[in-house]
Design an enzyme around this catalytic site. Structure first.
Site, PDB file in Angstrom:
ATOM      1  N   HIS A 110      -9.640   1.291   4.660  1.00 37.61           N
ATOM      2  CA  HIS A 110      -8.376   1.487   5.387  1.00 37.61           C
ATOM      3  C   HIS A 110      -8.626   2.437   6.552  1.00 37.61           C
ATOM      4  CE1 HIS A 110      -4.269   2.659   6.321  1.00 37.61           C
ATOM      5  NE2 HIS A 110      -3.875   1.570   5.679  1.00 37.61           N
ATOM      6  N   GLY A 158       4.653   1.310   4.827  1.00 42.38           N
ATOM      7  CA  GLY A 158       5.964   1.941   4.693  1.00 42.38           C
ATOM      8  C   GLY A 158       7.012   1.063   4.021  1.00 42.38           C
ATOM      9  N   LYS A 183       0.185   4.223  -0.264  1.00 39.75           N
ATOM     10  CA  LYS A 183      -0.453   5.431   0.278  1.00 39.75           C
ATOM     11  C   LYS A 183      -0.190   6.611  -0.674  1.00 39.75           C
ATOM     12  CE  LYS A 183       0.222   3.597   4.861  1.00 39.75           C
ATOM     13  NZ  LYS A 183      -0.133   3.761   6.248  1.00 39.75           N
ATOM     14  N   GLU A 221      -7.050   4.832   7.683  1.00 39.29           N
ATOM     15  CA  GLU A 221      -6.822   6.261   7.405  1.00 39.29           C
ATOM     16  C   GLU A 221      -8.038   6.869   6.713  1.00 39.29           C
ATOM     17  OE1 GLU A 221      -3.075   5.718   5.413  1.00 39.29           O
ATOM     18  OE2 GLU A 221      -2.133   5.204   7.324  1.00 39.29           O
ATOM     19  N   ASN A 250       0.877  -1.178   0.000  1.00 41.81           N
ATOM     20  CA  ASN A 250       0.000   0.000   0.000  1.00 41.81           C
ATOM     21  C   ASN A 250       0.913   1.226   0.000  1.00 41.81           C
ATOM     22  OD1 ASN A 250      -1.806   2.058   0.447  1.00 41.81           O
ATOM     23  ND2 ASN A 250      -2.233   1.513   2.584  1.00 41.81           N
ATOM     24  N   GLY A 296       2.008   2.283  10.780  1.00 44.40           N
ATOM     25  CA  GLY A 296       2.951   3.384  10.652  1.00 44.40           C
ATOM     26  C   GLY A 296       3.586   3.800  11.961  1.00 44.40           C
ATOM     27  N   SER A 324       3.002  -2.207  10.424  1.00 44.58           N
ATOM     28  CA  SER A 324       4.444  -2.219  10.689  1.00 44.58           C
ATOM     29  C   SER A 324       5.097  -3.571  10.402  1.00 44.58           C
ATOM     30  CB  SER A 324       4.736  -1.755  12.119  1.00 44.58           C
ATOM     31  OG  SER A 324       4.314  -0.407  12.293  1.00 44.58           O
ATOM     32  N   GLU A 346      -5.834  -4.952  10.386  1.00 43.79           N
ATOM     33  CA  GLU A 346      -4.826  -3.922  10.607  1.00 43.79           C
ATOM     34  C   GLU A 346      -5.141  -3.168  11.895  1.00 43.79           C
ATOM     35  OE1 GLU A 346      -2.731  -2.781   6.686  1.00 43.79           O
ATOM     36  OE2 GLU A 346      -4.401  -1.435   7.006  1.00 43.79           O
TER      37      GLU A 346
HETATM   38  C1  PEP Z   1      -0.980   0.187   5.892  1.00 44.52           C
HETATM   39  O1  PEP Z   1      -1.011   1.358   5.614  1.00 44.52           O
HETATM   40  O2  PEP Z   1      -1.835  -0.566   5.417  1.00 44.52           O
HETATM   41  C2  PEP Z   1       0.092  -0.303   6.747  1.00 44.52           C
HETATM   42  C3  PEP Z   1       0.015  -1.505   7.218  1.00 44.52           C
HETATM   43  O3  PEP Z   1       1.134   0.582   7.013  1.00 44.52           O
HETATM   44  P1  PEP Z   1       2.538   0.244   7.731  1.00 44.52           P
HETATM   45  O4  PEP Z   1       3.033  -1.058   7.157  1.00 44.52           O
HETATM   46  O5  PEP Z   1       3.415   1.382   7.384  1.00 44.52           O
HETATM   47  O6  PEP Z   1       2.264   0.131   9.176  1.00 44.52           O
END
Ligand code: PEP
Length: 246
Positions: free
Chosen positions: A93, A230, A11, A95, A9, A170, A208, A164
Site C-alpha cells: 500500500h 474511507g 487502515k 502508505e 481497507n 484519501g 476515493s 491506486e
Molecule cells: C486505500 O487506502 O486503499 C484507499 C483507496 O483509500 P480511500 O478510498 O480513502 O481513498
C-alpha cells in the site's frame, strides 16, 4: 468472466463496538453478487473471523511480514494470518511504501510469503502526482508490478492487483473511469504477457471510491472491483459500493 471483488481497507481505524456493528451490517446486507472482503487491523482479525465465519464475506490483513517466524519484533507472519483464516493480505500500500520505506523487492517478498501460506496478496501499485505530471505513470506501475511478477514466477497469476494512484487516496480526488481504465489495461497486458492468464486476474481500482462514482469505475472493461479506504468505514457507503459491483 471475472467476478468482481470489493475489499474494504479499514487502515488504522476501528474499535470493538464499532467493528461489531459495521461487520454485522456488511454481513447482513448479503447477497451482493460480487466477492466482498474487509482488511482490518491485525488486532481485530480474530473478531472479524468469529463474526464473519459462515458468511461469504472474507477478511484479511493490511500487511504481512516477509518472514515466516523469528526475531522480528512487531511483525505478523503469513502463517499467523493463515491460522486466523485470512483470505487476503494487502501488500505495498502506498502508505507503507511512503511511511515505512517499503521498496519493490520487499513488497514482492511479502506477496510471496502470503501466497506461500494460501493468503492471496492484494498488491498495490500507483504513481504519485509528480510522477503522473512527468508522464511516468506507466513506467512506475510497470516497475512496481514487475518486481512482484518476477518473485512470484509461476504463481504470479494467483495475486490480486490494486491500482491506486497515490494522488487519489484519501484526497477525495478520484481518477476518472477513463484514466483508471487506461492504467488497468496496461497492467493487464503486463500480467498476461508474464502469466498467460492475465485475462482471468482481478485488477482493483482504489482511490476515493464512493457510492456515487463506483458504478462508473466498475463499468470499465478492465476494472474488476475496488479497494476502498474511507468509504469502507461507513456501512451504508460500503454496502452501496458492493452493490454497484454486483
Ligand atoms: C486505500 O487506502 O486503499 C484507499 C483507496 O483509500 P480511500 O478510498 O480513502 O481513498
Amino acid at each position: 468472466m471475472r467476478r468482481k471483488l470489493v475489499v474494504g481497507n479499514w487502515k488504522m481505524h476501528g474499535s470493538r463496538p464499532a467493528n461489531a456493528e459495521l461487520l454485522a451490517a456488511v454481513a447482513g446486507a448479503r447477497p451482493y453478487g460480487c466477492d466482498v472482503a474487509v482488511c482490518v487491523p491485525f488486532v481485530y482479525l480474530g473478531e472479524a473471523a468469529a463474526q464473519l465465519a459462515g458468511t461469504d464475506v472474507r477478511w484479511g490483513a493490511q500487511d504481512v511480514s516477509p518472514h515466516d517466524q523469528g526475531a522480528y519484533t512487531g511483525e505478523i507472519s503469513a502463517p499467523m494470518l493463515q491460522e486466523l483464516g485470512c483470505r487476503y493480505a494487502i501488500v505495498g500500500h502506498s502508505e507503507r511504501r511512503a511511511y515505512h520505506a517499503e521498496n519493490d523487492e520487499l513488497v514482492a517478498a511479502k506477496a510471496q510469503a502470503a501466497l506461500g501460506r494460501g493468503v492471496t496478496p492484494i498488491v498495490c501499485v500507483g504513481e504519485t502526482l509528480a510522477q503522473r505530471d512527468a508522464g511516468e505513470t506507466e513506467a512506475v506501475v510497470k516497475r512496481q508490478l514487475s518486481a512482484v511478477i518476477h518473485t512470484l514466477a509461476h504463481c504470479a497469476a494467483e495475486m490480486v492487483v490494486a491500482y491506486e494512484p497515490v494522488w487519489a487516496i484519501g484526497t477525495g480526488r478520484t481518477a476518472t473511469p477513463d484514466q483508471a481504465q487506461a492504467v488497468h489495461a496496461v497492467l493487464r497486458a503486463q500480467l498476461h504477457a508474464a502469466t498467460g492468464r492475465g485475462d482471468r486476474m482481478r485488477i482493483l481500482y482504489g482511490g476515493s471510491v464512493k457510492a456515487d462514482n463506483a458504478q462508473a469505475l466498475f463499468g470499465m472493461a478492465d476494472i474488476d472491483g475496488g479497494l476502498i479506504g474511507g468509504a469502507s468505514l461507513k456501512a451504508a457507503d460500503f454496502i452501496a459500493i458492493c452493490r454497484a459491483a454486483g
